[in-house]
Design a protein around this motif. Structure first.
Motif, PDB file in Angstrom:
ATOM      1  N   GLY A  31       7.342   2.087  -7.556  1.00  0.00           N
ATOM      2  CA  GLY A  31       8.026   3.009  -8.446  1.00  0.00           C
ATOM      3  C   GLY A  31       7.880   2.558  -9.876  1.00  0.00           C
ATOM      4  O   GLY A  31       6.992   1.760 -10.213  1.00  0.00           O
ATOM      5  N   ASP A  33       0.792  -1.227   0.000  1.00  0.00           N
ATOM      6  CA  ASP A  33       0.000   0.000   0.000  1.00  0.00           C
ATOM      7  C   ASP A  33       0.829   1.284   0.000  1.00  0.00           C
ATOM      8  O   ASP A  33       0.344   2.346  -0.405  1.00  0.00           O
ATOM      9  CB  ASP A  33      -0.945   0.015   1.207  1.00  0.00           C
ATOM     10  CG  ASP A  33      -0.208  -0.186   2.518  1.00  0.00           C
ATOM     11  OD1 ASP A  33       0.976  -0.573   2.494  1.00  0.00           O
ATOM     12  OD2 ASP A  33      -0.825   0.041   3.574  1.00  0.00           O
ATOM     13  N   LYS A  34       2.090   1.201   0.406  1.00  0.00           N
ATOM     14  CA  LYS A  34       2.897   2.415   0.512  1.00  0.00           C
ATOM     15  C   LYS A  34       4.184   2.363  -0.309  1.00  0.00           C
ATOM     16  O   LYS A  34       4.982   3.296  -0.265  1.00  0.00           O
ATOM     17  CB  LYS A  34       3.238   2.692   1.977  1.00  0.00           C
ATOM     18  CG  LYS A  34       2.007   2.997   2.833  1.00  0.00           C
ATOM     19  CD  LYS A  34       2.410   3.301   4.266  1.00  0.00           C
ATOM     20  CE  LYS A  34       1.183   3.602   5.129  1.00  0.00           C
ATOM     21  NZ  LYS A  34       1.552   3.869   6.546  1.00  0.00           N
ATOM     22  N   GLY A  35       4.396   1.290  -1.060  1.00  0.00           N
ATOM     23  CA  GLY A  35       5.564   1.221  -1.922  1.00  0.00           C
ATOM     24  C   GLY A  35       6.781   0.624  -1.247  1.00  0.00           C
ATOM     25  O   GLY A  35       6.683  -0.333  -0.483  1.00  0.00           O
ATOM     26  N   HIS A  38      10.841   5.895   3.219  1.00  0.00           N
ATOM     27  CA  HIS A  38      10.187   5.648   1.939  1.00  0.00           C
ATOM     28  C   HIS A  38      11.070   6.130   0.793  1.00  0.00           C
ATOM     29  O   HIS A  38      11.663   7.203   0.855  1.00  0.00           O
ATOM     30  CB  HIS A  38       8.844   6.372   1.873  1.00  0.00           C
ATOM     31  CG  HIS A  38       8.125   6.145   0.579  1.00  0.00           C
ATOM     32  ND1 HIS A  38       8.168   7.047  -0.459  1.00  0.00           N
ATOM     33  CD2 HIS A  38       7.370   5.093   0.155  1.00  0.00           C
ATOM     34  CE1 HIS A  38       7.456   6.572  -1.474  1.00  0.00           C
ATOM     35  NE2 HIS A  38       6.957   5.397  -1.126  1.00  0.00           N
ATOM     36  N   GLN A  75      10.842   6.134  -3.500  1.00  0.00           N
ATOM     37  CA  GLN A  75      10.208   5.774  -4.763  1.00  0.00           C
ATOM     38  C   GLN A  75      11.287   5.271  -5.721  1.00  0.00           C
ATOM     39  O   GLN A  75      12.267   5.955  -5.985  1.00  0.00           O
ATOM     40  CB  GLN A  75       9.494   6.979  -5.366  1.00  0.00           C
ATOM     41  CG  GLN A  75       8.727   6.659  -6.635  1.00  0.00           C
ATOM     42  CD  GLN A  75       8.089   7.888  -7.251  1.00  0.00           C
ATOM     43  OE1 GLN A  75       8.762   8.892  -7.493  1.00  0.00           O
ATOM     44  NE2 GLN A  75       6.790   7.825  -7.498  1.00  0.00           N
ATOM     45  N   MET A 106       3.291   8.410 -10.610  1.00  0.00           N
ATOM     46  CA  MET A 106       3.181   9.431  -9.573  1.00  0.00           C
ATOM     47  C   MET A 106       1.796   9.453  -8.933  1.00  0.00           C
ATOM     48  O   MET A 106       1.654   9.779  -7.753  1.00  0.00           O
ATOM     49  CB  MET A 106       3.502  10.813 -10.161  1.00  0.00           C
ATOM     50  CG  MET A 106       4.956  10.999 -10.540  1.00  0.00           C
ATOM     51  SD  MET A 106       5.377  12.733 -10.886  1.00  0.00           S
ATOM     52  CE  MET A 106       4.402  13.034 -12.358  1.00  0.00           C
ATOM     53  N   GLU A 107       0.782   9.100  -9.701  1.00  0.00           N
ATOM     54  CA  GLU A 107      -0.592   9.189  -9.204  1.00  0.00           C
ATOM     55  C   GLU A 107      -1.007   7.992  -8.359  1.00  0.00           C
ATOM     56  O   GLU A 107      -2.096   8.007  -7.779  1.00  0.00           O
ATOM     57  CB  GLU A 107      -1.554   9.334 -10.391  1.00  0.00           C
ATOM     58  CG  GLU A 107      -1.461  10.683 -11.090  1.00  0.00           C
ATOM     59  CD  GLU A 107      -2.324  10.744 -12.331  1.00  0.00           C
ATOM     60  OE1 GLU A 107      -2.822   9.669 -12.764  1.00  0.00           O
ATOM     61  OE2 GLU A 107      -2.509  11.844 -12.872  1.00  0.00           O
ATOM     62  N   HIS A 108      -0.167   6.952  -8.271  1.00  0.00           N
ATOM     63  CA  HIS A 108      -0.548   5.739  -7.541  1.00  0.00           C
ATOM     64  C   HIS A 108       0.540   5.392  -6.525  1.00  0.00           C
ATOM     65  O   HIS A 108       1.481   4.657  -6.839  1.00  0.00           O
ATOM     66  CB  HIS A 108      -0.775   4.577  -8.519  1.00  0.00           C
ATOM     67  CG  HIS A 108      -1.907   4.841  -9.476  1.00  0.00           C
ATOM     68  ND1 HIS A 108      -1.728   5.458 -10.697  1.00  0.00           N
ATOM     69  CD2 HIS A 108      -3.234   4.592  -9.361  1.00  0.00           C
ATOM     70  CE1 HIS A 108      -2.893   5.571 -11.306  1.00  0.00           C
ATOM     71  NE2 HIS A 108      -3.825   5.061 -10.515  1.00  0.00           N
ATOM     72  N   PRO A 109       0.429   5.916  -5.311  1.00  0.00           N
ATOM     73  CA  PRO A 109       1.491   5.768  -4.307  1.00  0.00           C
ATOM     74  C   PRO A 109       1.701   4.344  -3.818  1.00  0.00           C
ATOM     75  O   PRO A 109       2.725   4.060  -3.178  1.00  0.00           O
ATOM     76  CB  PRO A 109       1.028   6.683  -3.167  1.00  0.00           C
ATOM     77  CG  PRO A 109      -0.443   6.837  -3.358  1.00  0.00           C
ATOM     78  CD  PRO A 109      -0.671   6.782  -4.835  1.00  0.00           C
ATOM     79  N   TYR A 110       0.763   3.435  -4.084  1.00  0.00           N
ATOM     80  CA  TYR A 110       0.978   2.046  -3.679  1.00  0.00           C
ATOM     81  C   TYR A 110       2.052   1.376  -4.538  1.00  0.00           C
ATOM     82  O   TYR A 110       2.633   0.353  -4.151  1.00  0.00           O
ATOM     83  CB  TYR A 110      -0.324   1.243  -3.760  1.00  0.00           C
ATOM     84  CG  TYR A 110      -0.931   1.189  -5.136  1.00  0.00           C
ATOM     85  CD1 TYR A 110      -0.497   0.264  -6.077  1.00  0.00           C
ATOM     86  CD2 TYR A 110      -1.941   2.082  -5.499  1.00  0.00           C
ATOM     87  CE1 TYR A 110      -1.041   0.216  -7.347  1.00  0.00           C
ATOM     88  CE2 TYR A 110      -2.495   2.038  -6.770  1.00  0.00           C
ATOM     89  CZ  TYR A 110      -2.051   1.109  -7.687  1.00  0.00           C
ATOM     90  OH  TYR A 110      -2.594   1.071  -8.936  1.00  0.00           O
TER      91      TYR A 110
END
Length: 768
Positions: free
Chosen positions: A522, A273-275, A282, A284, A515-519
């Motif tokens: 990368g 859920d958070k990458g 965190h 990306q 960029m629009e989907h933080p889950y």
């Protein structure tokens, strides 16, 4: 003892019979070597149509170079170091199918053109001070759909050990417990022919500033694994890639075997859920896929070329490379460790009935101590079509093997759109699921909703094409030629220059999805660097994919990512200011900048002042064209922090030579020289196409040339090259002896130019 034996190999092309080494003309050369780029001529007749296995694995050859077979021979001296000694040869990579003979007796074979191999030649070398090595190589069978080269294109090593010894690739180091105050180092060491009286000593070293190392911990043990603890560990990270060294010493009587293993202390996690998280923060994942060829060199890359790949991508702001779609060279992994670049390590061979387990075992055992490696990728496909689970069963076998060999890292797969990876169970088999094709039309979004525990990353996005310096599509090949890919896509193969602007638009559109989907952990672009093969049709011989061309010269999209990912203030405007339109005609000007606002001047007149820039997007303006000088200044918080200048150039007059390495190390170091055509005022001429001759004298040689022209059929091992979009690349290799190196560039109707630099022995204890 581990000794590089790249020098002085005898090489002959072969007809594939391998019946008589003396049958063909021979010459002496040094490795690494790629005979395809060196000896071949581009021709449409060399094209091999797409071949598929089980409707999912594709093989084709459209780099238009001949393949063929070759034979290598070397008379190898064997030092006598131990009374009873073991002798090994390690090959980092040979393309394609290779068979090793020692004194005429078969010693082993490797069907993969990418995995490394260690051969125990003790039975053939026992008691001998000299043996004759012979490597038969067939590059006839395709193993991918990109340019693969041919020959011993990576390093070869001679390894000599006592009878009781540390097994090559037999040491595994992990860091299972890490805190701010301490780190537990777990060491496993495989010992061959262990006997009573064998002792192992493990020491953990950290480089001091200067030439020495500091001993942090040590312990003796006699079992297969041991734990050590060091205080106040320095973590390996992308901005501070601290590496430690484990010195493992095995002693039995007077015999001594020592291995030095570099490793890093870090921890990471993929979450659904958070990458992605590295060392608790965190991060990306930002980067790209790369293949393994280089303009002017083919696939035979010296270590500096691998370092160059990491260097230019770090400068762009990337933090991850995917070695698509096969094991990378150890030199690339070493560069990633040293420079702070995460690595997605991959094998494409999924078929357990065709050596997949052997290939995966070689990959993990050799490369498991690299701190840069965070994923073992097991395939690049969506598995069997119509719910067929045969390939899923194979993937499960490889997943279980990877966990057995290295439980510290997750497994992954890059999903193509050729099957339903949920229906056939393929996607549920690995720890991290990669989506190719920018999410394949939103499948990553759908799967995040339907499988909320799945860890996802975009493993390939933006298969946009663009030739450096080309801003209008130009078609010059045959029309009406198409190819059907394994996922059903129909691609035109009509041969054309693709536009840089189309490339930029493709990247901007698909990166926005990440960029629009933080889950998502990368995204990795397809591709980071242009490569030979996978073309849009003859006479084009490179893919035109990539934000860097095959010379590693940036395209405009490279600066788009510097804007998004970089930390330094930057500004880049394009296309060049030499438009073929009447003065006063409105023209488009593109700008990539991480500044707050910009001021634009044309011939000393301000035409745009304190223009606010869009956040995380490139700007497009329409301004009246007027030949002359265009200056743009970028501001942050009202203060000018960077500027860019475009000038309408005059007639090409000479060249400017830019070297990335002004003081080389003797004995095979590399300098990459960008040669730009300029006018009499030293302004770059961006559309210049000039024939150049490059001469190197002194303590260096010319290793290769390239222009970055996707349709160039020039031989890259000659001193002649025609510039493309105003530039060309010359690669200089240092000779064994130090000294002065002079590079002279001459062009038709141009004033010659000269570049002088040095090859020098570095002071003791210094590093590159």
């Amino acid at each position: 003892m581990k000794q590089l034996i790249d020098n002085q190999w005898l090489f002959r092309k072969d007809d594939g019979s391998f019946s008589d080494f003396c049958k063909f003309p021979a010459r002496t050369l040094d490795l690494p070597h790629d005979w395809c780029i060196e000896e071949g001529a581009f021709a449409k007749e060399n094209y091999i149509h797409s071949v598929r296995e089980e409707g999912h694995l594709e093989f084709r050859h459209d780099s238009y170079l001949p393949r063929g077979c070759g034979m290598y021979q070397k008379c190898l001296e064997i030092p006598q170091l131990f009374e009873k000694q073991r002798v090994f040869l390690e090959f980092d990579g040979v393309f394609g199918e290779s068979t090793l003979f020692v004194d005429g007796i078969k010693a082993g074979e490797n069907s993969s053109g990418y995995t490394g191999a260690v051969y125990d030649i003790t039975p053939f070398a026992a008691g001998k001070k000299e043996v004759t090595l012979e490597m038969h190589v067939s590059a006839e069978r395709m193993q991918g759909w990109w340019y693969e080269g041919g020959g011993i294109y990576r390093h070869v090593w001679l390894i000599i050990k006592p009878d009781t010894h540390l097994v090559p690739w037999g040491i595994a180091i992990t860091t299972p417990d890490i805190s701010e105050n301490s780190a537990r180092i777990h060491v496993e060491a495989e010992v061959a022919n262990a006997a009573a009286g064998s002792e192992l000593l493990v020491e953990i070293l950290y480089p001091e500033s200067g030439s020495g190392s500091k001993l942090l911990a040590q312990t003796e043990f006699s079992k297969e694994s041991i734990d050590l603890t060091i205080d106040s560990p320095r973590l390996w990270d992308i901005d501070s890639p601290h590496c430690y060294t484990a010195r493992i010493t095995l002693k039995k009587g007077s015999d001594l075997d020592v291995e030095y293993v570099s490793f890093g202390i870090r921890y990471f996690e993929f979450t659904p859920d958070k990458g992605f998280f590295l060392n608790g923060r965190h991060l990306q994942l930002r980067g790209g896929n790369i293949h393994h060829d280089f303009g002017g060199l083919g696939t035979a890359l010296p270590d500096r070329a691998h370092e160059k790949n990491v260097e230019v991508l770090k400068e762009m702001g990337a933090n991850m490379i995917r070695s698509s779609h096969n094991p990378a060279a150890p030199a690339l992994m070493d560069a990633c460790d040293r420079m702070g670049m995460l690595l997605w390590a991959e094998t494409r061979n999924l078929h357990t009935d065709k050596g997949a387990e052997k290939d995966l075992t070689a990959l993990i055992r050799r490369d498991r101590n690299h701190p840069s490696v965070i994923l073992w990728s097991l395939a690049n496909t969506a598995g069997g079509q119509e719910g067929n689970r045969n390939l899923t069963t194979m993937l499960k076998t490889l997943h279980d093997l990877a966990k057995k060999l290295d439980p510290s890292r997750p497994t992954a797969v890059g999903l193509e759109g050729n099957a339903d990876a949920n229906a056939n169970g393929f996607a549920d088999t690995v720890d991290v699921v990669g989506y190719n094709g920018g999410g394949m039309g939103g499948k990553d979004v759908r799967d995040h909703e339907n499988y909320p525990e799945r860890c996802e990353v975009i493993s390939e996005y933006s298969s946009g094409r663009g030739a450096r310096g080309i801003y209008k599509e130009e078609e010059f090949g045959e029309s009406g030629i198409f190819e059907i890919l394994g996922d059903g896509r129909k691609l035109a193969k009509n041969g054309k220059y693709c536009s840089e602007l189309a490339l930029l638009q493709s990247h901007a559109r698909e990166w926005e999805h990440v960029m629009e989907h933080p889950y998502l952990a990368g995204g990795l672009m397809w591709s980071a660097i242009e490569y030979r093969g996978e073309t849009c049709g003859f006479p084009v011989v490179t893919s035109q994919f990539g934000v860097l061309d095959i010379c590693r010269f940036p395209k405009d999209t490279y600066y788009y990512y510097q804007m998004l990912w970089g930390k330094k203030p930057m500004i880049h405007i394009f296309p060049p200011w030499n438009r073929d339109v009447p003065a006063g005609t409105p023209v488009e000007l593109y700008c990539c900048s991480n500044c707050d606002s910009v001021t634009l001047e044309l011939n000393g007149k301000v035409i745009m002042e304190n223009e606010t820039l869009p956040e995380n997007k490139y700007a497009v303006w329409e301004i009246p064209y007027e030949p002359g000088t265009l200056i743009i200044r970028g501001k942050k918080e009202g203060k000018a922090v960077c500027r860019k200048r475009l000038v309408t150039p005059g007639k090409a007059a000479t060249v400017k030579i830019i070297s990335d390495n002004d003081c080389m190390t003797p004995g095979g170091d590399i300098a990459f020289l960008r040669i730009n055509v300029v006018d009499g005022e030293k302004n770059f001429v961006p559309d210049a196409a000039v024939d150049l001759e490059i001469t190197v004298t002194g303590a260096g040689t010319l290793a290769g040339v390239c222009s970055g022209d996707p349709a160039s059929h020039e031989r890259e091992n000659t001193p002649f090259i025609r510039t493309f979009s105003g530039s060309a690349l010359a690669i200089i290799k240092s000779s064994a002896a130090p000294g002065k190196i002079t590079v002279t560039v001459k062009g038709k109707e141009l004033q010659s130019a000269e570049c002088v630099f040095w090859s020098a022995i570095p002071p003791t204890g210094t590093q590159r």
